[in-house]
Design an enzyme around this catalytic site. Structure first.
Site, PDB file in Angstrom:
ATOM      1  N   ARG A 191    -103.275  25.106 103.754  1.00  0.00           N
ATOM      2  CA  ARG A 191    -102.573  25.582 105.024  1.00  0.00           C
ATOM      3  C   ARG A 191    -102.859  26.969 105.515  1.00  0.00           C
ATOM      4  O   ARG A 191    -102.981  27.420 106.473  1.00  0.00           O
ATOM      5  CB  ARG A 191    -101.165  25.161 104.979  1.00  0.00           C
ATOM      6  CG  ARG A 191    -100.805  23.841 104.749  1.00  0.00           C
ATOM      7  CD  ARG A 191     -99.302  23.612 104.756  1.00  0.00           C
ATOM      8  NE  ARG A 191     -98.624  22.736 104.042  1.00  0.00           N
ATOM      9  CZ  ARG A 191     -97.224  22.459 103.726  1.00  0.00           C
ATOM     10  NH1 ARG A 191     -96.520  23.130 104.496  1.00  0.00           N
ATOM     11  NH2 ARG A 191     -96.969  21.447 102.703  1.00  0.00           N
TER      12      ARG A 191
ATOM     13  N   GLU B 234     -90.411  24.639  95.249  1.00  0.00           N
ATOM     14  CA  GLU B 234     -89.698  23.368  94.645  1.00  0.00           C
ATOM     15  C   GLU B 234     -89.510  23.679  93.082  1.00  0.00           C
ATOM     16  O   GLU B 234     -89.762  22.675  92.201  1.00  0.00           O
ATOM     17  CB  GLU B 234     -90.551  21.992  94.801  1.00  0.00           C
ATOM     18  CG  GLU B 234     -90.668  21.683  96.388  1.00  0.00           C
ATOM     19  CD  GLU B 234     -89.217  21.334  96.885  1.00  0.00           C
ATOM     20  OE1 GLU B 234     -88.189  21.404  96.284  1.00  0.00           O
ATOM     21  OE2 GLU B 234     -89.028  20.891  97.972  1.00  0.00           O
TER      22      GLU B 234
ATOM     23  N   GLN C 264     -85.741  30.855 109.663  1.00  0.00           N
ATOM     24  CA  GLN C 264     -87.050  30.966 109.323  1.00  0.00           C
ATOM     25  C   GLN C 264     -87.252  32.407 109.664  1.00  0.00           C
ATOM     26  O   GLN C 264     -87.861  33.053 108.587  1.00  0.00           O
ATOM     27  CB  GLN C 264     -87.968  30.225 109.862  1.00  0.00           C
ATOM     28  CG  GLN C 264     -87.977  28.660 109.541  1.00  0.00           C
ATOM     29  CD  GLN C 264     -89.089  27.621 110.352  1.00  0.00           C
ATOM     30  OE1 GLN C 264     -89.467  28.138 111.524  1.00  0.00           O
ATOM     31  NE2 GLN C 264     -89.403  26.707 109.643  1.00  0.00           N
TER      32      GLN C 264
END
Length: 219
Positions: A87, A141, A28
């Site tokens: 988020r 995605e 990450q």
């Protein structure tokens, strides 16, 4: 530094721990560095590897420490894009007050801060970013978008990208067969001198790189 900022100040919600510090895994942190220092990045990553959360944390850093920048978050479904933005909003609210910017607009699909930075959530479509000017376009995605829709979107997005000399495009997805994402990923791996290289830098994560999934028993 975005990695320092994220590890020191960003908090996320996890299933097991609730609200907790965002402890970046090695891949990450590498992804953040790659995105921070390059314009075009395409990634293939496994499910539940924190790929979207990592990008959201980076975008929060970006809109706090810049002025008059604009980010478009696009996902295969509008609800997914809205969830990603929510988020980011939660991470913003959990920051120390001295790190927060004044807020001018704050709703499910758009944030506008006092420093002029804007971040928006859209479903991926041919008209998602047409007519706008974006410093970052994030495609979540992308491999799971209907083929005709993906082609139409990509055609309409290219002019938006080319408007700036520093604008970024970040594509993050799990694989999903042979489609536009597959084509972009394949061309990204060509030699940079090849006529078909598309300027994207490829970044791939194997599921065994996710902590807790290293052993054959997990598979």
């Amino acid at each position: 530094d975005p990695v320092y900022f994220i590890t020191k100040y960003i908090q996320v919600v996890t299933i097991d721990e609730g609200v907790t510090d965002f402890r970046l895994w090695d891949f990450q942190a590498k992804l953040i560095d790659l995105v921070h220092n390059n314009r075009y990045v395409i990634t293939v990553m496994p499910r539940q590897s924190g790929k979207s959360t990592t990008m959201i944390a980076y975008f929060l850093h970006y809109i706090l420490f810049n002025k008059y920048k604009r980010i478009g978050i696009l996902a295969n479904k509008r609800d997914t894009a809205v969830d990603l933005l929510s988020r980011l909003q939660l991470a913003f609210e959990l920051l120390p007050m001295w790190l927060q910017q004044g807020v001018k607009v704050w709703n499910k699909t758009r944030i506008e801060l006092e420093n002029g930075c804007i971040i928006e959530a859209h479903a991926t479509s041919g008209a998602s970013v047409r007519g706008g000017t974006y410093n970052i376009i994030f495609l979540d995605e992308f491999a799971h978008i209907e083929a005709k829709l993906a082609d139409k979107f990509w055609t309409s997005t290219l002019p938006v990208i080319s408007q700036g000399l520093t604008s970024k495009v970040i594509i993050v997805s799990t694989p999903n067969g042979v489609n536009l994402f597959h084509e972009l990923w394949t061309k990204a791996q060509l030699e940079h001198t090849h006529k078909d290289w598309n300027q994207f830098l490829p970044f791939q994560v194997h599921y065994t790189e996710v902590p807790g999934r290293e052993k054959p028993e997990w598979a």
